[in-house]
Write a protein that holds these residues in place. Structure first.
Motif, PDB file in Angstrom:
ATOM      1  N   PRO A 264      37.987  39.294  48.137  1.00 57.27           N
ATOM      2  CA  PRO A 264      38.357  39.369  46.538  1.00 57.27           C
ATOM      3  C   PRO A 264      37.252  39.990  45.816  1.00 57.27           C
ATOM      4  O   PRO A 264      35.790  39.968  46.449  1.00 57.27           O
ATOM      5  CB  PRO A 264      37.841  38.053  46.305  1.00 57.27           C
ATOM      6  CG  PRO A 264      38.001  37.139  47.372  1.00 57.27           C
ATOM      7  CD  PRO A 264      37.733  38.312  48.568  1.00 57.27           C
TER       8      PRO A 264
ATOM      9  N   ARG B 116      35.775  40.992  38.480  1.00 55.62           N
ATOM     10  CA  ARG B 116      35.684  39.626  37.652  1.00 55.62           C
ATOM     11  C   ARG B 116      37.065  39.008  38.042  1.00 55.62           C
ATOM     12  O   ARG B 116      36.772  37.793  38.012  1.00 55.62           O
ATOM     13  CB  ARG B 116      35.920  40.200  36.117  1.00 55.62           C
ATOM     14  CG  ARG B 116      35.774  39.357  35.221  1.00 55.62           C
ATOM     15  CD  ARG B 116      35.467  39.636  33.825  1.00 55.62           C
ATOM     16  NE  ARG B 116      34.110  40.207  33.841  1.00 55.62           N
ATOM     17  CZ  ARG B 116      33.949  40.821  32.606  1.00 55.62           C
ATOM     18  NH1 ARG B 116      34.672  40.832  31.601  1.00 55.62           N
ATOM     19  NH2 ARG B 116      32.597  41.266  32.423  1.00 55.62           N
ATOM     20  N   ASN B 117      38.074  39.397  38.135  1.00 55.28           N
ATOM     21  CA  ASN B 117      39.274  38.725  38.569  1.00 55.28           C
ATOM     22  C   ASN B 117      39.486  38.240  40.015  1.00 55.28           C
ATOM     23  O   ASN B 117      40.564  37.629  40.359  1.00 55.28           O
ATOM     24  CB  ASN B 117      40.556  39.220  37.996  1.00 55.28           C
ATOM     25  CG  ASN B 117      40.589  39.501  36.600  1.00 55.28           C
ATOM     26  OD1 ASN B 117      40.005  38.650  35.869  1.00 55.28           O
ATOM     27  ND2 ASN B 117      41.064  40.907  35.872  1.00 55.28           N
ATOM     28  N   LEU B 118      38.497  38.737  40.771  1.00 52.80           N
ATOM     29  CA  LEU B 118      38.684  38.470  42.145  1.00 52.80           C
ATOM     30  C   LEU B 118      39.944  38.762  42.812  1.00 52.80           C
ATOM     31  O   LEU B 118      40.504  38.222  43.610  1.00 52.80           O
ATOM     32  CB  LEU B 118      38.022  36.800  42.543  1.00 52.80           C
ATOM     33  CG  LEU B 118      36.700  36.464  41.938  1.00 52.80           C
ATOM     34  CD1 LEU B 118      36.795  34.854  42.219  1.00 52.80           C
ATOM     35  CD2 LEU B 118      35.767  37.302  42.846  1.00 52.80           C
ATOM     36  N   ASN B 119      40.412  39.680  42.606  1.00 51.66           N
ATOM     37  CA  ASN B 119      41.425  40.569  43.167  1.00 51.66           C
ATOM     38  C   ASN B 119      41.363  40.990  44.590  1.00 51.66           C
ATOM     39  O   ASN B 119      40.063  41.529  44.660  1.00 51.66           O
ATOM     40  CB  ASN B 119      42.121  41.698  42.151  1.00 51.66           C
ATOM     41  CG  ASN B 119      42.852  41.014  40.981  1.00 51.66           C
ATOM     42  OD1 ASN B 119      43.195  40.101  40.899  1.00 51.66           O
ATOM     43  ND2 ASN B 119      42.345  41.953  40.024  1.00 51.66           N
TER      44      ASN B 119
END
Length: 128
Positions: free
Chosen positions: A32, A35-38
């Motif tokens: 991840p 910011r969105n931990l994609n």
């Protein structure tokens, strides 16, 4: 074997050497990020895919499954730079010529997670 961007130049150099045949790149699994931990691949994985190379990204390089895959590749040499996992004897004994570990600092002075940053912070004129 590597993960961060610093390993990409090494991969390009080795692959560009006419006497070298890169049989695969071993790196860390996607993690991840942002910011969105994609989920995202590390830099060396992106470079290896761009170069059309086989990529192995096992969660545990020392697992029997990973060892079997490495044995099937029959590498002559490992070139390791900031890989991120400890390589045990079963993995280290596979390449005919052994492993070559490249480090970004002159060991043992700057071991750890930030060898380049600490060399700069301490005003070193020479590093690894």
């Amino acid at each position: 074997m590597g993960s961060p961007a610093i390993a990409c130049k090494l991969l390009e150099t080795v692959r560009g050497n006419a006497s070298c045949d890169v049989v695969g790149v071993v790196t860390q699994p996607d993690r991840p990020k942002g910011r969105n931990l994609n989920m995202a691949p590390c830099d060396i994985k992106k470079k290896a895919v761009e170069l059309g190379l086989l990529v192995l990204d096992p969660a545990n390089i020392n697992s029997p499954e990973s060892v079997a895959v490495l044995q099937d590749l029959k590498p002559d040499l490992y070139v390791v730079l900031a890989y991120g996992q400890i390589l045990k004897k079963a993995v280290l004994s596979i390449p005919r010529l052994g492993p070559l570990n490249i480090h970004a600092s002159l060991l043992p002075k700057y071991r750890g997670a930030a060898p380049i940053q600490w060399a700069i912070a301490n005003g070193e004129k020479v590093t690894g």
